[in-house]
Structure formats: structure tokens, C-alpha cells
Design an enzyme around this catalytic site. Structure first.
Site, PDB file in Angstrom:
ATOM      1  N   SER A 256       0.790  -1.220   0.000  1.00 10.56           N
ATOM      2  CA  SER A 256       0.000   0.000   0.000  1.00 10.56           C
ATOM      3  C   SER A 256       0.828   1.277   0.000  1.00 10.56           C
ATOM      4  CB  SER A 256      -0.985   0.040   1.172  1.00 10.56           C
ATOM      5  OG  SER A 256      -1.814  -1.100   1.176  1.00 10.56           O
ATOM      6  N   SER A 294      -2.387  -3.965  -2.978  1.00  9.89           N
ATOM      7  CA  SER A 294      -1.865  -2.703  -2.480  1.00  9.89           C
ATOM      8  C   SER A 294      -3.011  -1.713  -2.333  1.00  9.89           C
ATOM      9  CB  SER A 294      -0.817  -2.147  -3.452  1.00  9.89           C
ATOM     10  OG  SER A 294      -0.287  -0.933  -2.999  1.00  9.89           O
ATOM     11  N   ASP A 296      -4.107   1.863  -2.180  1.00  2.24           N
ATOM     12  CA  ASP A 296      -3.516   3.127  -2.639  1.00  2.24           C
ATOM     13  C   ASP A 296      -4.557   4.231  -2.517  1.00  2.24           C
ATOM     14  OD1 ASP A 296      -1.463   1.367  -3.294  1.00  2.24           O
ATOM     15  OD2 ASP A 296      -2.120   1.197  -5.380  1.00  2.24           O
TER      16      ASP A 296
END
Length: 387
Positions: A256, A294, A296
Site C-alpha cells: 500500500s 496494495s 492506494d
């Protein structure tokens, strides 16, 4: 402990070229009034029962004294495999009032409580209504024993109380202490850009907690450093998956990134959201394709229009002057601010990588920093900088 700003090597020192004009410190603190503070927790040797490689970052768009004065704000999520608290209220009201906290994935509650406690002590009038702190996270469980409860509310308070303007420490500090980026040691990074607007000058600052990307993806100013490096990549070595068994919870590209954009340009909430949408374009310049694993998430806010975008419980009649007013950059002239976000984001990633140092954490897990000599060789940077 608290991490204080200190001189350190940055990407420009190694010869990496970037577009745009940075501010004095090339940091989010170039925006007038912005303060950044850290609480860095590094405890225990790799063989100890409890190993901490974590911390808290606090970003105060209007400084400690200005907490409670709303900023226009907007949010964008490229991939929602992560957390940013307070998002619903920002989307509803278009405003942000409290310090922003960034930490590890399992410490969001502790930091949220810490911000509440700080506001109650320092700004009791603000705390008397309701508080919806903004706390973002990325996963540091490769180096940090993330379920050990190392981060406590007092660490969030410490980060806020240590916040200052001026140069900003990068790499293994604050919430970024145990993070990894592109298979190298990652962490905290920042950059800024100056934008001319008629007779005025505005600043756009970006701060990242960088914990994303696969090694092979990394590019700096177009150079494929991730594919060409000779550095080992223990973070993406699947042998530790086998050793950890059921405790293994990460794969290449995961982890992330939280991005915070602050500008003193007067903007509307929708324009702030548009700035937040440009952060992924800067990340893409460094190679990432945005892994499913991830989270984001990006927040942008404007410190212009102090006194507008309030949302207080009314205590009397409307009165003779019931309206708030705000000025804003015309939509047709906003492109230079978009460009500034993209440029500063790209450089903030590079600064996080260059500012980081090798680290060994829980169960002997280790990661290495991006080798400075490889960056210098790629771009012809100064040979007198530290390795």
C-alpha cells in the site's frame, strides 16, 4: 522516540533529474503553516520475542494552533485494499479539520484514539462536538511484529506535539519505519513544487508513506533500476513464505501507499479531489501498475479560504450575514497544479527510497536500501554523497 529532521541524502543529490521547481525544503512543509511530526518505534533485536519496527506520522495542514480551522479536502482511492478513516465525512462535507495520522495497518485504532485525546486536551471546544480523525495505514508486518500492539495513543500525541515546519526526515521514520517499496527498504518521502498564478505564487506539497511495488517495476527518471540492480531482494524471496507458513501475508507488489497533498492555492473540495486523482500518475512514473494487494489511497486539501467550509452546530439565529464565501482557482487554469502533484509525487517516491536504510526486523527478516552507488552510476550524481 521522536525522529527529528536531519541532513540526509536525497534523490537530487545522486543526480536524479526531476521536472518542475521545488520549494525551499522540497517538502510538504514548504506550504505555509504545514507541520510534520514523527514518533519512530525501533525496539528489540531481531531474535527477541517482541520486535518493533513501526511508528506514527502526523501531518498538520494548519499546524497545531490551526487545528479545527477547516480545509477544503477531497479523497481518491486507486485501490481500496487499505484504510483511511474519516473518508465518509470528507466526501460529505468537503472539509478536513484535524491532524492527519499515518501508521501501520493494525494500529489505526490507537492513532485514532490518540488524535481524539490530543484534540480533547488542546482544543476542547472542537472536541465538544464530534471528531472524525483521518488515519491512513500501510502494512509493515514483514519487518514489524504488527500484532504486538507496539503503537499506542501516546505515540500519536507525541508525533503531533513534535510536528514542525522546515526540512523533513525521510525513509525509516514515523509510520514509514518498517515499510518496503519496490522490494527495497521504503518509508516516508516528500517533495514540493511552486506554481506561478498571475502575481501570486502557490506551493503544492506531497507526502507519501511508500510501501508498494515489485522490484522489477522500479524506474527513476526512466532508468530501470529495479531490473538492473545487483542488490538482494529478501522481501520478495518466497523462502520466507515457507518458513513463516500461515503467518506469511504478503507478496510482491503488495503493501500500500498513502499520499497526502497540501496546497495553499485556494481550491474547492471537488478540485482537491481532482488533485488527489493525480497522485497515481506520479506513482506510475516510478513504475507501479497498482497491485490488487496494495491499498492506494490519497487525500488532498487546500489551506486557502480560512474560515470557509465550516460545519458547526448552530447556536443561534442565522443572523444578518449568514453566508460563507470562498474564492478558487478557475477550473480552466488548474492544470499547472495537476502537473505539480504528478512531479512532486514522483520525486517523493525517489526520496523515500534514497532516504531509507537497511533494516533487520522480526524473525531475522531483512531488507536492503536502494544502493546509492547504483543511482549515481545511472545519473552521474555527485560522488561525494554518502553511500
Amino acid at each position: 522516540m521522536t525522529a527529528t529532521p536531519h541532513p540526509h541524502v536525497r534523490a537530487r543529490d545522486l543526480g536524479v533529474p526531476f521536472d518542475g521547481t521545488p520549494g525551499r525544503w522540497n517538502a510538504i512543509t514548504d506550504v505555509p503553516g504545514v507541520e510534520v511530526g514523527y514518533a519512530t518505534i525501533v525496539e528489540g533485536a531481531p531474535g527477541d520475542d517482541l520486535v518493533a519496527r513501526t511508528g506514527v506520522t502526523a501531518i498538520l495542514p494548519r499546524g497545531r494552533e490551526g487545528a479545527g480551522i477547516p480545509c477544503a479536502a477531497g479523497i481518491h482511492s486507486l485501490n481500496g485494499n487499505g484504510e483511511l478513516t474519516g473518508r465518509s465525512w470528507i466526501e460529505e462535507s468537503g472539509s478536513l479539520t484535524l491532524p492527519i495520522g499515518i501508521t501501520n495497518s493494525h494500529a489505526v485504532g490507537a492513532v485514532h484514539t490518540g488524535i481524539d485525546r490530543w484534540a480533547h486536551e488542546v482544543h476542547p471546544g472542537l472536541a465538544a462536538e464530534w471528531m472524525l480523525p483521518v488515519v491512513g495505514e500501510t502494512w509493515d508486518g514483514y519487518l514489524n511484529q504488527i500484532n504486538a500492539g507496539h503503537v499506542r495513543p501516546e505515540h500519536a500525541i507525541l508525533a503531533i506535539e513534535s510536528a514542525a515546519s522546515g526540512p523533513v526526515a525521510e525513509g525509516n521514520v514515523g509510520g514509514g519505519t518498517g515499510m518496503n517499496c519496490y522490494g527495497f527498504k521504503g518509508g516516508s518521502g516528500t517533495a514540493s513544487r511552486v506554481v506561478a498564478f498571475g502575481d501570486e505564487t502557490h506551493t503544492v506539497g506531497v507526502f507519501l508513506q511508500a510501501n508498494f511495488g515489485s522490484r522489477y517495476e522500479l524506474r527513476l527518471a526512466g532508468a530501470p533500476l529495479g531490473r538492473e540492480t545487483a542488490a538482494p531482494n529478501p522481501y520478495e524471496d518466497l523462502e520466507w513464505f515457507v518458513r513463516d507458513g500461515a503467518r506469511a501475508r504478503v507478496r510482491a507488489g503488495s503493501g500500500s501507499v498513502i499520499g497526502i497533498v497540501v496546497t495553499d492555492a485556494p481550491l474547492l473540495p471537488g478540485q482537491c479531489e481532482a488533485l488527489a486523482r493525480r497522485v497515481p500518475l506520479g506513482l506510475a512514473r516510478t513504475g507501479t501498475s497498482g497491485s490488487h494487494f496494495s491499498g492506494d489511497i490519497f487525500l488532498a486539501c487546500s489551506t486557502g479560504n480560512a474560515g470557509a467550509f465550516t460545519s458547526n452546530i448552530p447556536t443561534g439565529a442565522v443572523g444578518d450575514d449568514p453566508y460563507e464565501t470562498a474564492r478558487y482557482v478557475p477550473w480552466g487554469r488548474i492544470d499547472p497544479y495537476f502537473e505539480a502533484v504528478v512531479q512532486a509525487t514522483e520525486e517523493a517516491v525517489a526520496n523515500a527510497l534514497v532516504g531509507a536504510r537497511d533494516m533487520v526486523g522480526r524473525d531475522g527478516h531483512a531488507n536492503v536500501a536502494l544502493p546509492h552507488h547504483e543511482v549515481r552510476a545511472a545519473f552521474g550524481g555527485r560522488a561525494d554523497t554518502a553511500a
